[in-house]
Design a protein around this motif. Structure first.
Motif, PDB file in Angstrom:
ATOM      1  N   MET A 243       0.826  -1.194   0.000  1.00  0.00           N
ATOM      2  CA  MET A 243       0.000   0.000   0.000  1.00  0.00           C
ATOM      3  C   MET A 243       0.872   1.260   0.000  1.00  0.00           C
ATOM      4  SD  MET A 243      -3.208   1.414   0.624  1.00  0.00           S
ATOM      5  CE  MET A 243      -4.324   1.115   1.931  1.00  0.00           C
ATOM      6  N   PHE A 244       1.959   1.267   0.794  1.00  0.00           N
ATOM      7  CA  PHE A 244       2.808   2.452   0.868  1.00  0.00           C
ATOM      8  C   PHE A 244       3.336   2.832  -0.509  1.00  0.00           C
ATOM      9  CE2 PHE A 244       6.892   4.529   0.952  1.00  0.00           C
ATOM     10  CZ  PHE A 244       6.668   5.584   1.805  1.00  0.00           C
ATOM     11  N   GLU A 245       3.941   1.898  -1.198  1.00  0.00           N
ATOM     12  CA  GLU A 245       4.594   2.197  -2.475  1.00  0.00           C
ATOM     13  C   GLU A 245       3.607   2.767  -3.496  1.00  0.00           C
ATOM     14  OE1 GLU A 245       7.797   2.255  -2.812  1.00  0.00           O
ATOM     15  OE2 GLU A 245       8.198   1.269  -0.906  1.00  0.00           O
ATOM     16  N   GLU A 246       2.438   2.181  -3.574  1.00  0.00           N
ATOM     17  CA  GLU A 246       1.423   2.631  -4.530  1.00  0.00           C
ATOM     18  C   GLU A 246       0.960   4.058  -4.212  1.00  0.00           C
ATOM     19  OE1 GLU A 246      -3.194   1.525  -5.149  1.00  0.00           O
ATOM     20  OE2 GLU A 246      -1.802  -0.166  -5.375  1.00  0.00           O
ATOM     21  N   GLU A 247       0.654   4.329  -2.960  1.00  0.00           N
ATOM     22  CA  GLU A 247       0.189   5.659  -2.564  1.00  0.00           C
ATOM     23  C   GLU A 247       1.305   6.697  -2.671  1.00  0.00           C
ATOM     24  OE1 GLU A 247      -2.862   6.712  -1.969  1.00  0.00           O
ATOM     25  OE2 GLU A 247      -3.683   4.706  -2.279  1.00  0.00           O
ATOM     26  N   TYR A 248       2.535   6.290  -2.358  1.00  0.00           N
ATOM     27  CA  TYR A 248       3.676   7.200  -2.430  1.00  0.00           C
ATOM     28  C   TYR A 248       3.927   7.624  -3.877  1.00  0.00           C
ATOM     29  CZ  TYR A 248       8.175   9.110  -0.819  1.00  0.00           C
ATOM     30  OH  TYR A 248       9.239   9.939  -0.498  1.00  0.00           O
ATOM     31  N   LEU A 249       3.887   6.675  -4.784  1.00  0.00           N
ATOM     32  CA  LEU A 249       4.055   6.978  -6.204  1.00  0.00           C
ATOM     33  C   LEU A 249       2.936   7.903  -6.683  1.00  0.00           C
ATOM     34  CD1 LEU A 249       5.538   6.540  -8.891  1.00  0.00           C
ATOM     35  CD2 LEU A 249       4.149   4.489  -9.206  1.00  0.00           C
ATOM     36  N   LYS A 250       1.717   7.619  -6.271  1.00  0.00           N
ATOM     37  CA  LYS A 250       0.570   8.457  -6.641  1.00  0.00           C
ATOM     38  C   LYS A 250       0.741   9.888  -6.116  1.00  0.00           C
ATOM     39  CE  LYS A 250      -4.423   8.605  -6.014  1.00  0.00           C
ATOM     40  NZ  LYS A 250      -5.567   7.954  -5.350  1.00  0.00           N
ATOM     41  N   PHE A 251       1.227  10.017  -4.874  1.00  0.00           N
ATOM     42  CA  PHE A 251       1.464  11.339  -4.298  1.00  0.00           C
ATOM     43  C   PHE A 251       2.409  12.150  -5.178  1.00  0.00           C
ATOM     44  CE2 PHE A 251       4.305  14.105  -1.916  1.00  0.00           C
ATOM     45  CZ  PHE A 251       3.407  14.979  -1.326  1.00  0.00           C
ATOM     46  N   TRP A 252       3.542  11.560  -5.560  1.00  0.00           N
ATOM     47  CA  TRP A 252       4.532  12.300  -6.346  1.00  0.00           C
ATOM     48  C   TRP A 252       4.026  12.612  -7.751  1.00  0.00           C
ATOM     49  CZ3 TRP A 252       7.624  15.086  -3.861  1.00  0.00           C
ATOM     50  CH2 TRP A 252       8.152  14.673  -2.648  1.00  0.00           C
ATOM     51  N   GLN A 253       3.225  11.746  -8.312  1.00  0.00           N
ATOM     52  CA  GLN A 253       2.629  12.040  -9.621  1.00  0.00           C
ATOM     53  C   GLN A 253       1.701  13.244  -9.520  1.00  0.00           C
ATOM     54  OE1 GLN A 253       0.959   8.179 -10.461  1.00  0.00           O
ATOM     55  NE2 GLN A 253       2.759   7.517 -11.610  1.00  0.00           N
ATOM     56  N   GLU A 254       0.902  13.307  -8.459  1.00  0.00           N
ATOM     57  CA  GLU A 254       0.012  14.447  -8.241  1.00  0.00           C
ATOM     58  C   GLU A 254       0.805  15.708  -7.912  1.00  0.00           C
ATOM     59  OE1 GLU A 254      -2.686  13.230  -5.154  1.00  0.00           O
ATOM     60  OE2 GLU A 254      -3.594  11.675  -6.417  1.00  0.00           O
ATOM     61  N   PHE A 255       1.910  15.564  -7.228  1.00  0.00           N
ATOM     62  CA  PHE A 255       2.746  16.698  -6.833  1.00  0.00           C
ATOM     63  C   PHE A 255       3.302  17.420  -8.058  1.00  0.00           C
ATOM     64  CE2 PHE A 255       6.693  18.704  -5.481  1.00  0.00           C
ATOM     65  CZ  PHE A 255       6.348  19.272  -4.270  1.00  0.00           C
ATOM     66  N   GLY A 256       3.752  16.678  -9.055  1.00  0.00           N
ATOM     67  CA  GLY A 256       4.261  17.272 -10.275  1.00  0.00           C
ATOM     68  C   GLY A 256       5.757  17.528 -10.239  1.00  0.00           C
ATOM     69  N   THR A 257       6.244  18.188 -11.284  1.00  0.00           N
ATOM     70  CA  THR A 257       7.681  18.389 -11.483  1.00  0.00           C
ATOM     71  C   THR A 257       8.251  19.550 -10.691  1.00  0.00           C
ATOM     72  OG1 THR A 257       7.463  17.527 -13.726  1.00  0.00           O
ATOM     73  CG2 THR A 257       9.451  18.774 -13.252  1.00  0.00           C
ATOM     74  N   SER A 258       7.459  20.578 -10.453  1.00  0.00           N
ATOM     75  CA  SER A 258       8.021  21.757  -9.789  1.00  0.00           C
ATOM     76  C   SER A 258       6.985  22.466  -8.936  1.00  0.00           C
ATOM     77  CB  SER A 258       8.573  22.734 -10.827  1.00  0.00           C
ATOM     78  OG  SER A 258       7.509  23.283 -11.578  1.00  0.00           O
ATOM     79  N   LYS A 259       7.503  23.150  -7.928  1.00  0.00           N
ATOM     80  CA  LYS A 259       6.670  23.969  -7.044  1.00  0.00           C
ATOM     81  C   LYS A 259       7.530  25.096  -6.497  1.00  0.00           C
ATOM     82  CE  LYS A 259       3.028  21.106  -6.505  1.00  0.00           C
ATOM     83  NZ  LYS A 259       2.110  21.184  -7.588  1.00  0.00           N
ATOM     84  N   LYS A 260       6.886  26.180  -6.130  1.00  0.00           N
ATOM     85  CA  LYS A 260       7.522  27.196  -5.295  1.00  0.00           C
ATOM     86  C   LYS A 260       7.071  26.882  -3.878  1.00  0.00           C
ATOM     87  CE  LYS A 260       8.350  30.737  -8.643  1.00  0.00           C
ATOM     88  NZ  LYS A 260       8.245  32.129  -9.007  1.00  0.00           N
ATOM     89  N   MET A 261       8.041  26.480  -3.052  1.00  0.00           N
ATOM     90  CA  MET A 261       7.742  25.989  -1.713  1.00  0.00           C
ATOM     91  C   MET A 261       8.476  26.828  -0.673  1.00  0.00           C
ATOM     92  SD  MET A 261       8.014  21.870  -2.313  1.00  0.00           S
ATOM     93  CE  MET A 261       7.014  21.478  -0.866  1.00  0.00           C
ATOM     94  N   VAL A 262       7.950  26.824   0.543  1.00  0.00           N
ATOM     95  CA  VAL A 262       8.631  27.457   1.652  1.00  0.00           C
ATOM     96  C   VAL A 262       9.588  26.435   2.253  1.00  0.00           C
ATOM     97  CG1 VAL A 262       8.393  28.507   3.931  1.00  0.00           C
ATOM     98  CG2 VAL A 262       6.742  29.032   2.119  1.00  0.00           C
ATOM     99  N   LEU A 263      10.867  26.809   2.313  1.00  0.00           N
ATOM    100  CA  LEU A 263      11.911  25.983   2.918  1.00  0.00           C
ATOM    101  C   LEU A 263      12.241  26.555   4.289  1.00  0.00           C
ATOM    102  CD1 LEU A 263      14.309  23.897   2.803  1.00  0.00           C
ATOM    103  CD2 LEU A 263      15.662  25.776   1.836  1.00  0.00           C
ATOM    104  N   SER A 264      12.168  25.710   5.308  1.00  0.00           N
ATOM    105  CA  SER A 264      12.561  26.116   6.659  1.00  0.00           C
ATOM    106  C   SER A 264      13.827  25.383   7.053  1.00  0.00           C
ATOM    107  CB  SER A 264      11.452  25.809   7.665  1.00  0.00           C
ATOM    108  OG  SER A 264      10.301  26.582   7.373  1.00  0.00           O
ATOM    109  N   THR A 265      14.782  26.162   7.580  1.00  0.00           N
ATOM    110  CA  THR A 265      16.060  25.629   8.036  1.00  0.00           C
ATOM    111  C   THR A 265      16.299  26.144   9.440  1.00  0.00           C
ATOM    112  OG1 THR A 265      17.218  27.515   7.035  1.00  0.00           O
ATOM    113  CG2 THR A 265      17.048  25.520   5.710  1.00  0.00           C
ATOM    114  N   ALA A 266      17.194  25.485  10.162  1.00  0.00           N
ATOM    115  CA  ALA A 266      17.469  25.906  11.538  1.00  0.00           C
ATOM    116  C   ALA A 266      18.917  25.624  11.891  1.00  0.00           C
ATOM    117  CB  ALA A 266      16.553  25.170  12.508  1.00  0.00           C
TER     118      ALA A 266
END
Length: 149
Positions: free
Chosen positions: A1-24
């Motif tokens: 179940m993990f592998e199938e849902e994980y692959l689906k997540f990344w397909q929905e996520f797409g190739t690029s995003k403008k994301m907030v990166l937090s570092t500490a």
């Protein structure tokens, strides 16, 4: 179940995003918006090695990225100069042409990859909130309704 849902997540996520990166580093947390590329479930971004975030990344590899209802925790590693990574350059040029042209070949630019360790996404089905959770390190998946109790 993990592998199938994980692959689906990344397909929905797409190739690029403008994301907030937090570092500490030393109990100081900072955040900023970054242009991020997804290549096979690994997230890539570039930055100048004279910036504060670079020093934080080198001192503490634990980062968080977020966009909308998605939060991703992971370990971040410097992997060289962005111009040397053909796959990154091709995707970055397609998705963020102006930034690619302006920054990618500069001598101070460094490429980082984030290997996700934990992902949480809120999904609303007919107005009902659900949490989708990927414990990547342990390859565990959960999808549960949020009840607030």
């Amino acid at each position: 179940m993990f592998e199938e849902e994980y692959l689906k997540f990344w397909q929905e996520f797409g190739t690029s995003k403008k994301m907030v990166l937090s570092t500490a580093l030393n109990d100081i947390v900072t955040s900023r918006t970054m242009s991020v590329i997804n290549l096979d479930g690994k997230l890539y971004f570039q930055t100048d090695n004279t910036f504060r975030k670079y020093k934080q990344l080198k001192g503490n590899p634990h980062v968080a990225l977020c966009i909308d209802n998605i939060q991703i925790e992971g370990l971040c590693e410097e992997i060289g100069s962005p111009i040397e990574n053909e796959d990154f350059c091709n995707a970055y040029k397609d998705c963020f042409t102006s930034s690619f042209n302006r920054y990618t070949s500069l001598k101070n630019e460094r490429l980082f990859v984030v290997l996700p360790t934990f992902i949480e996404r809120w999904i609303y089905l007919d107005g009902v909130p659900y949490m989708q959770i990927f414990d990547v390190e342990n390859r565990k998946y959960m999808f549960k309704q949020y009840l607030g109790v």
